[in-house]
Design a protein around this motif. Structure first.
Motif, PDB file in Angstrom:
ATOM      1  N   GLN A   1     -14.438  13.273   1.518  1.00 13.67           N
ATOM      2  CA  GLN A   1     -14.204  14.180   2.629  1.00 13.67           C
ATOM      3  C   GLN A   1     -14.560  15.620   2.281  1.00 13.67           C
ATOM      4  O   GLN A   1     -14.534  16.481   3.141  1.00 13.67           O
ATOM      5  N   GLY A   2     -14.852  15.853   1.024  1.00 12.16           N
ATOM      6  CA  GLY A   2     -15.192  17.216   0.612  1.00 12.16           C
ATOM      7  C   GLY A   2     -14.074  17.835  -0.193  1.00 12.16           C
ATOM      8  O   GLY A   2     -12.889  17.637   0.102  1.00 12.16           O
ATOM      9  N   SER A   3     -14.437  18.621  -1.193  1.00 11.23           N
ATOM     10  CA  SER A   3     -13.425  19.177  -2.095  1.00 11.23           C
ATOM     11  C   SER A   3     -12.563  20.210  -1.390  1.00 11.23           C
ATOM     12  O   SER A   3     -11.363  20.320  -1.671  1.00 11.23           O
ATOM     13  N   ASN A   4     -13.136  20.968  -0.463  1.00 12.97           N
ATOM     14  CA  ASN A   4     -12.329  21.968   0.259  1.00 12.97           C
ATOM     15  C   ASN A   4     -11.260  21.281   1.091  1.00 12.97           C
ATOM     16  O   ASN A   4     -10.089  21.682   1.095  1.00 12.97           O
ATOM     17  N   PHE A   5     -11.677  20.254   1.796  1.00 15.15           N
ATOM     18  CA  PHE A   5     -10.726  19.536   2.649  1.00 15.15           C
ATOM     19  C   PHE A   5      -9.641  18.889   1.799  1.00 15.15           C
ATOM     20  O   PHE A   5      -8.448  18.959   2.133  1.00 15.15           O
TER      21      PHE A   5
ATOM     22  N   PRO B   1     -13.194  13.450  12.093  1.00 11.92           N
ATOM     23  CA  PRO B   1     -14.143  14.284  12.835  1.00 11.92           C
ATOM     24  C   PRO B   1     -14.078  15.739  12.376  1.00 11.92           C
ATOM     25  O   PRO B   1     -13.020  16.219  11.941  1.00 11.92           O
TER      26      PRO B   1
ATOM     27  N   LYS C   1     -10.922  18.139  11.069  1.00 10.57           N
ATOM     28  CA  LYS C   1     -10.908  18.782   9.751  1.00 10.57           C
ATOM     29  C   LYS C   1     -10.658  20.272   9.887  1.00 10.57           C
ATOM     30  O   LYS C   1      -9.896  20.866   9.122  1.00 10.57           O
TER      31      LYS C   1
ATOM     32  N   PHE D   1      -7.611  22.408   8.550  1.00  9.84           N
ATOM     33  CA  PHE D   1      -7.925  23.504   7.638  1.00  9.84           C
ATOM     34  C   PHE D   1      -7.309  24.818   8.099  1.00  9.84           C
ATOM     35  O   PHE D   1      -6.733  25.565   7.299  1.00  9.84           O
ATOM     36  N   TYR D   2      -7.440  25.101   9.389  1.00  4.07           N
ATOM     37  CA  TYR D   2      -6.996  26.408   9.885  1.00  4.07           C
ATOM     38  C   TYR D   2      -5.560  26.396  10.387  1.00  4.07           C
ATOM     39  O   TYR D   2      -4.809  27.342  10.162  1.00  4.07           O
TER      40      TYR D   2
END
Lengths: 582, 196
Positions: B57-61, B132, B136, B140-141
């Motif tokens: 899913q990505g390292s930031n997520f 989606p 995300k 995130f926000y």
């Protein structure tokens, strides 16, 4: 498959952006962290125009360690390079030409010069630390190779005996040494934000070049680069996705005939390599078809191409077929039964997931749906005009809960039993809950039926008609623009003579014009592939080629099987010599 | 008949939401296995299914998700166990810790430490679902904002103890449960959609 996608030129770069769209979250105002693309693919943008590169923010300079990154092909050439000066004085070609010069034969000529001219090779070796072809070496060894499984490292750098070390050991290059230092093993690569980060994920098992056919840089580079990589890596899968430019003038006011000539030259060179000498297949999409669907919105067209290609890149294979579509396996399938790179035409559709049986037939028949319009049969879900019944193989990438045999039966029915069931390969993906999608790649969907080709302004319904439009347009341009093609101000006389022979032949009737006329005749007769039968070179040291009798073999190179046999013999001899010495 | 208190109900609700997601995740994998098994060409096991289903899913997520879950546990602990109002025990019941300047921070760290083993599962569980882009971004926000706000309100309630403010408590809970729902939505939407 997990390709390293190389977008070449403007169109290639735009398409590549879709493939490399970051699926991770990020701050809108200041991106940071790692880049994650669909299917964990990697990508590099290759261009020849620094202004184009400066006008966008998605790609950073790969030399500076940015990712996603771009390479300007001629950056490795110093403006005062001896090699450059020699070529300019001897041939009139400039190694630092910008890509928007829509002369595909220009870049073709440059790469042939490096292959054939011994003086140029020696100058290059001297100047670029032993490398005979610095442009392509720079692109491949310094740019693309590090993302592939060929590079045996920790995933970010290159091997000890590599091109980078050669360059670092005294190469007198302007900025390359400094620029490539972030690429040495162990050092992280900067993202296009401010924080250093690494390229995440696994290495790539293939190359997928994306270029427009009829543009500038992409059209000109695609063949020399793929050929160079093939010479370096005999068995590494190389695929090409070519976007045929649309009719009419483009944004730089380049005439359709000129662009179609460039496209024809590119396709000609790509498709006349025997198996194992060049690319492994050419997937064609038609911007004319996409423009009708997306209303001339280039971003929508790029997105449509990406969506259609996603099933190939989807890593979620069925668990009983884990490595079914890894690139070497796919390569074997696409080259099955052919001696030359095949053409594939994609058909794609996406549907909301349906429960119950019969979903497979719906999907297949939806993708291969035909419509009758003005007495012509059209296939609205094809990305390039063609008649599916003329294909000799189908690769089907489908997501959802589907039965393989049901898919095979449906494809066989939809193509009226013209494609044998044993030539229909199905690759099933788990996909996601909300939708099913299917991508059918039809191999060589032309030939077998004589056809009365009609030149129309638009609305080609078969592959033959579309190819006829392109090739006839190229021929018309060849016939009308003889002077402008050959008599360019910068060309030296030897170049003009070579181009004249290349385009128009010289008594032996073996120029490009003649071969294109023969190709049109083959299309009309309904001849089966190959479409083009004979490789052509601009600076042929032996003069003109006679038409080869055996279409399977190049007159000057070995087939893949012969090369492997020779390599085997050499290895045995070396082993025997080594054991004697010990 | 045991009367459930108002706070008990919401505590159990928050807990069941998590347990329900985990159960749904298990059911989803089982259902997926069963459906694919019917269509198989050759045998495979659950491990192979799990391996092929996972997508990063990505390292930031992932980082944000782990941080948010850790914050969620702290929010839960602050809401229900900071003051002894609800269960008769809590941080502020212990004189030595209650009077410390950094007691709240210490409490948060203890909660994070206790829930540490759970964090390794978070990226793995999310990797089974197609999250989606819009969800995300929402996670995130919005989730950190919701949970921090809940935490602030709970901290305020801790500072005014033994005084109470039910409105603030309810608001804090609402913000916390919205954050939890957003964190669990990929599982409910993904698994629920597949099992339809």
């Amino acid at each position: 498959m997990r390709p390293c996608i190389v977008g070449i030129g403007g169109a290639g770069g735009s398409l590549l952006m879709q493939f490399l769209h970051n699926r991770d979250v990020n701050f809108a105002f200041k991106p940071f962290g790692e880049s994650l693309a669909f299917g964990d693919v990697k990508g590099v943008w290759l261009d020849s125009d620094q202004d184009d590169a400066n006008d966008q923010v998605f790609f950073g300079r790969l030399e500076d360690g940015k990712y996603p990154g771009y390479i300007i092909s001629h950056d490795v050439i110093d403006p005062n390079s001896k090699t450059r000066k020699y070529i300019m004085n001897y041939y009139g070609h400039d190694l630092k030409v910008q890509g928007y010069d829509r002369r595909a034969e220009y870049l073709k000529a440059i790469f042939e010069i490096f292959e054939k001219n011994e003086v140029v090779k020696n100058l290059a070796k001297e100047e670029f630390n032993g490398l005979e072809n610095p442009l392509l070496s720079y692109i491949w060894r310094g740019g693309l190779r590090q993302f592939t499984s060929i590079t045996a490292t920790n995933g970010f750098g290159v091997t000890e005996n590599s091109f980078i070390d050669q360059m670092k050991n005294g190469a007198p290059l302007r900025s390359l040494e400094k620029a490539l230092s972030p690429i040495i093993p162990g050092k992280p690569r900067k993202s296009n934000g401010s924080s250093p980060s690494k390229v995440q994920g696994k290495v790539c098992d293939s190359l997928l070049f994306i270029a427009s056919l009829g543009g500038g840089t992409g059209t000109g580079f695609i063949n020399p680069l793929s050929r160079y990589v093939r010479n370096e890596e005999r068995a590494f899968p190389i695929f090409v996705l070519g976007a045929q430019t649309e009719m009419g003038k483009d944004t730089r006011h380049a005439e359709e005939g000129k662009r179609n000539l460039a496209a024809t030259i590119a396709m000609y060179d790509l498709l006349t390599k025997t198996k194992g000498e060049g690319i492994d297949c050419l997937i064609l999409v038609d911007n004319q078809t996409l423009a009708k669907r997306c209303g001339d919105n280039y971003e929508a067209m790029d997105k449509a191409v990406f969506e259609a290609m996603k099933p190939i890149l989807d890593p979620k294979n069925y668990p009983d077929s884990f490595n079914q579509d890894d690139a070497p396996a796919l390569r074997g399938e696409v080259l099955e039964g052919v001696n030359f790179p095949p053409i594939f035409v994609p058909f794609y559709i996406r549907r909301i997931s349906s429960k119950g049986k019969g979903g497979e037939a719906d999907l297949v028949h939806g993708a291969l749906k035909k419509e009758e319009r003005d007495g012509r049969i059209l296939y609205p879900n094809a990305l390039y005009p063609c008649d599916p019944k003329r294909a000799d193989m189908a690769l089907v990438f489908v997501s959802g809960f589907v039965d393989e045999n049901a898919i095979i039966d449906s494809v066989w029915e939809a193509t009226e039993a013209k494609i044998p069931k044993n030539r229909i390969n199905v690759y099933r993906k788990i996909g996601d809950a909300r939708k099913n999608e299917i991508l059918i790649l039809l191999r060589n969907p032309y030939g077998g039926v004589p056809t009365n080709l009609i030149s129309e302004d638009e609305g080609a319904s078969t592959f033959e008609e579309r190819m006829f439009q392109i090739i006839q347009s190229a021929l018309d341009f060849l016939n009308e623009e003889k002077i402008s093609l050959i008599d360019q101000a910068d060309y030296k006389q030897r170049t003009k003579d070579a181009l004249k022979d290349y385009f128009y032949g010289n008594g032996d009737k073996s120029g490009l014009r003649e071969h294109l006329e023969e190709a049109i005749e083959r299309l009309k007769e309904g001849s089966k592939p190959p479409l083009f039968d004979h490789p052509l070179e601009i600076f042929s040291s032996e003069g003109h080629h006679e038409k080869r009798q055996d279409k399977s073999y190049s007159s000057r190179s070995f087939t893949l099987e012969q090369r492997e046999e020779i390599e085997g013999i050499v290895r045995e001899l070396l082993a025997a010599g080594g054991s004697k010495a010990s | 008949m045991i009367q459930m208190r108002y706070e008990d109900f919401w505590f159990i609700f928050a807990f069941l939401l998590m347990v329900g997601a985990y159960a749904l995740h298990g059911t989803y994998l089982g259902g997926l296995y069963s459906k694919l098994h019917k269509l198989k060409k050759r045998d495979f096991n659950m491990d192979q299914l799990c391996q092929t289903c996972k997508q990063p899913q990505g390292s930031n997520f992932n980082t944000l998700a782990i941080s948010s879950w850790s914050l969620l546990f702290v929010c839960l602990a602050f809401l229900f166990f900071l003051t002894p109002d609800i269960y008769g025990y809590g941080l502020l019941k212990i004189p030595t810790t209650a009077s410390g300047e950094l007691s709240f921070g210490f409490f948060a760290l203890v909660v994070m430490g206790i829930s540490l083993p759970f964090y390794g599962f978070i990226p793995r569980i999310y990797s089974y679902y197609e999250v989606p882009a819009i969800l995300k971004k929402a996670i995130f926000y919005c989730v950190p904002v919701l949970l921090f706000s809940s935490l602030l309100l709970s901290t305020y309630l801790g500072t005014i103890y033994p005084a109470r403010n039910d409105a603030f408590w309810n608001l804090s809970y609402l913000l916390m449960i919205l954050g939890e729902a957003a964190l669990l939505l990929p599982i409910y939407a993904g698994a629920g959609g597949r099992l339809r």
